[in-house]
Design a protein around this motif. Structure first.
Motif, PDB file in Angstrom:
ATOM      1  N   ARG A 119      56.693  67.182  32.122  1.00 26.86           N
ATOM      2  CA  ARG A 119      55.286  67.282  32.531  1.00 26.86           C
ATOM      3  C   ARG A 119      54.355  67.247  31.323  1.00 26.86           C
ATOM      4  O   ARG A 119      53.270  66.668  31.386  1.00 26.86           O
ATOM      5  N   SER A 120      54.749  67.858  30.238  1.00 23.11           N
ATOM      6  CA  SER A 120      53.901  67.844  29.046  1.00 23.11           C
ATOM      7  C   SER A 120      53.787  66.429  28.478  1.00 23.11           C
ATOM      8  O   SER A 120      52.746  66.040  27.945  1.00 23.11           O
ATOM      9  N   VAL A 121      54.865  65.647  28.596  1.00 22.30           N
ATOM     10  CA  VAL A 121      54.839  64.260  28.143  1.00 22.30           C
ATOM     11  C   VAL A 121      53.888  63.449  29.010  1.00 22.30           C
ATOM     12  O   VAL A 121      53.066  62.667  28.516  1.00 22.30           O
ATOM     13  N   TYR A 122      53.977  63.631  30.324  1.00 19.28           N
ATOM     14  CA  TYR A 122      53.086  62.932  31.249  1.00 19.28           C
ATOM     15  C   TYR A 122      51.634  63.299  30.966  1.00 19.28           C
ATOM     16  O   TYR A 122      50.745  62.448  30.949  1.00 19.28           O
ATOM     17  N   ALA A 123      51.381  64.582  30.748  1.00 18.02           N
ATOM     18  CA  ALA A 123      50.017  65.050  30.495  1.00 18.02           C
ATOM     19  C   ALA A 123      49.458  64.409  29.232  1.00 18.02           C
ATOM     20  O   ALA A 123      48.308  63.957  29.194  1.00 18.02           O
ATOM     21  N   SER A 124      50.275  64.362  28.190  1.00 14.87           N
ATOM     22  CA  SER A 124      49.840  63.782  26.928  1.00 14.87           C
ATOM     23  C   SER A 124      49.499  62.306  27.089  1.00 14.87           C
ATOM     24  O   SER A 124      48.482  61.829  26.575  1.00 14.87           O
ATOM     25  N   GLU A 125      50.322  61.587  27.808  1.00 14.56           N
ATOM     26  CA  GLU A 125      50.104  60.152  27.980  1.00 14.56           C
ATOM     27  C   GLU A 125      48.876  59.858  28.831  1.00 14.56           C
ATOM     28  O   GLU A 125      48.142  58.893  28.570  1.00 14.56           O
ATOM     29  N   LEU A 126      48.628  60.658  29.861  1.00 14.96           N
ATOM     30  CA  LEU A 126      47.435  60.450  30.690  1.00 14.96           C
ATOM     31  C   LEU A 126      46.171  60.705  29.874  1.00 14.96           C
ATOM     32  O   LEU A 126      45.202  59.938  29.946  1.00 14.96           O
ATOM     33  N   GLY A 127      46.178  61.792  29.101  1.00  8.79           N
ATOM     34  CA  GLY A 127      45.027  62.086  28.258  1.00  8.79           C
ATOM     35  C   GLY A 127      44.803  61.022  27.211  1.00  8.79           C
ATOM     36  O   GLY A 127      43.664  60.623  26.933  1.00  8.79           O
ATOM     37  N   LYS A 128      45.886  60.514  26.633  1.00  3.55           N
ATOM     38  CA  LYS A 128      45.777  59.489  25.600  1.00  3.55           C
ATOM     39  C   LYS A 128      45.245  58.182  26.180  1.00  3.55           C
ATOM     40  O   LYS A 128      44.430  57.487  25.559  1.00  3.55           O
ATOM     41  N   ALA A 129      45.686  57.834  27.387  1.00  6.54           N
ATOM     42  CA  ALA A 129      45.233  56.592  28.024  1.00  6.54           C
ATOM     43  C   ALA A 129      43.728  56.589  28.243  1.00  6.54           C
ATOM     44  O   ALA A 129      43.041  55.605  27.963  1.00  6.54           O
ATOM     45  N   LEU A 130      43.176  57.708  28.711  1.00  4.84           N
ATOM     46  CA  LEU A 130      41.741  57.798  28.933  1.00  4.84           C
ATOM     47  C   LEU A 130      40.979  57.836  27.606  1.00  4.84           C
ATOM     48  O   LEU A 130      39.895  57.261  27.485  1.00  4.84           O
ATOM     49  N   ALA A 131      41.535  58.516  26.618  1.00  6.72           N
ATOM     50  CA  ALA A 131      40.874  58.593  25.309  1.00  6.72           C
ATOM     51  C   ALA A 131      40.761  57.218  24.674  1.00  6.72           C
ATOM     52  O   ALA A 131      39.730  56.877  24.079  1.00  6.72           O
ATOM     53  N   VAL A 132      41.808  56.404  24.789  1.00  7.39           N
ATOM     54  CA  VAL A 132      41.787  55.065  24.214  1.00  7.39           C
ATOM     55  C   VAL A 132      40.715  54.219  24.891  1.00  7.39           C
ATOM     56  O   VAL A 132      39.944  53.514  24.223  1.00  7.39           O
ATOM     57  N   ARG A 133      40.635  54.282  26.233  1.00 12.29           N
ATOM     58  CA  ARG A 133      39.627  53.498  26.935  1.00 12.29           C
ATOM     59  C   ARG A 133      38.219  53.964  26.582  1.00 12.29           C
ATOM     60  O   ARG A 133      37.303  53.157  26.409  1.00 12.29           O
ATOM     61  N   PHE A 134      38.024  55.270  26.475  1.00 12.51           N
ATOM     62  CA  PHE A 134      36.712  55.824  26.123  1.00 12.51           C
ATOM     63  C   PHE A 134      36.313  55.382  24.717  1.00 12.51           C
ATOM     64  O   PHE A 134      35.225  54.846  24.494  1.00 12.51           O
TER      65      PHE A 134
END
Length: 353
Positions: A119-134
């Motif tokens: 779950r921590s891996v999934y959380a990190s990747e979701l946050g990173k995906a949005l940060a990159v787009r932003f």
């Protein structure tokens, strides 16, 4: 009568009551938020405005006043005496884009079988995906600002500085001019000083100026060239007043401009891309691009002030999670609804090859 059962202390419960995974979901959301913040370079480097409802926000733009010597006896309020300043006014409207989201689905059986905290891996990747787009969107808008005309009559436009020392204000060199030569550290330093002069001439405040470069250009400021370390031409050379550290690979400032590095700066021609960022509500290149996309082939970095670009935020970064019994797993969603646009072109300069 004892039956051999025990009462476990459920680490996911709040005060030992209620849902057994309540705290787990909050931890997941917190990790997404943390990752989003950690991977953002541009969030603190531009203007952000939050609205509670609606689809857009208006930013007022004003010109400057003038001053004249007074002749005794003349009526200051008489329009024929040239004492009254006609301060030009305009507006910039930034529209909220569609909701941008990142999601993942975790099967219950996989979660149970897995030997580490997925779950921590999934959380990190979701946050990173949005940060990159932003971050990518904001970087493109800063480039658009540097290529934009003045907002008000008589105002100043954005600028483009190439490594030959040329300053362009008509977007004439926004594409690929065939110069694919890697810049040296000395050329980048000279470009930063030219950009600093350009901001001075545009009356941009010195406080808050910054530059964002791709890692390869950032490190050339330290090495002095595109190859081996050359101390004599390095921007960290203490003999010529340089600051920074070769040991830490950090150089904080040149020409009063704070330096940052980011892998989110665009470097290819995206002007024909009609999806992704091209589906955004804001066409920041005024028809010469698609949404936040344009031709970035020659772009090396951005020198700017935070007032150059604005973000309108309707829905801040939020997370949702739901256990779906029919699918025997949990759906995780991270999302935001924002829009980005150019505010003050005179506060942005693009560095090009």
């Amino acid at each position: 009568m004892a039956n051999g059962d025990t009462s476990p202390s459920r680490v996911g419960q709040v005060n030992s009551s209620g849902a057994v995974d309540a705290l787990f979901l909050k931890k997941f959301a917190g990790e997404i938020l943390t990752t989003f913040e950690e991977n953002n370079v541009f969030k603190a480097l531009h203007t952000i405005r939050t609205i509670e409802s609606g689809k857009s926000a208006q930013f007022p733009v004003t010109g400057i006043a003038s001053a004249n010597y007074y002749t005794p006896g003349q009526n200051i309020a008489d329009s024929g005496n040239s004492y009254l300043s006609d301060i030009k006014k305009n507006e910039k409207v930034i529209t909220i884009d569609d909701v941008l989201l990142a999601s993942s689905f975790l099967s219950s059986i996989d979660d149970v079988k897995n030997h580490y905290d997925i779950r921590s891996v999934y959380a990190s990747e979701l946050g990173k995906a949005l940060a990159v787009r932003f971050d990518s969107a904001i970087a493109k808008v800063f480039i658009a600002a540097a290529r934009s005309a003045a907002n008000v009559t008589g105002g100043k436009a954005g600028q483009i500085v190439d490594l030959s020392g040329n300053v362009l204000t008509d977007n004439a060199d926004a594409g690929d001019d065939g110069d694919n030569t890697d810049p040296t550290g000395a050329e980048l330093v000279a470009g930063l000083f030219t950009a600093a002069r350009g901001l001075d001439e545009n009356d941009v405040p010195e406080d808050g100026r910054f530059c964002v470069l791709r890692p390869q250009e950032y490190y050339r400021l330290i090495t002095g060239g595109s190859g081996a370390l050359t101390i004599g031409s390095s921007a960290v050379n203490k003999d010529v007043g340089g600051v920074g550290s070769i040991a830490s690979g950090n150089i904080p400032q040149i020409a009063g401009i704070s330096l940052y590095k980011s892998t989110h700066l665009p470097s290819t021609d995206l002007s024909a891309v009609a999806t992704g960022d091209g589906a955004a509500s804001n066409d920041v290149f005024g028809g010469s691009g698609s949404g936040y996309n344009g031709n970035f082939t020659n772009s090396l970095g951005i020198v700017a002030h935070p007032s150059a670009v604005g973000t309108v935020k309707l829905l801040d970064l939020a997370t949702e999670s739901e256990y779906q019994m029919e699918r025997q797993g949990t759906l995780f969603v991270a999302k935001y609804a924002m829009g980005h646009g150019v505010l003050r072109p005179e506060c942005a300069i693009e560095l090009q090859k």
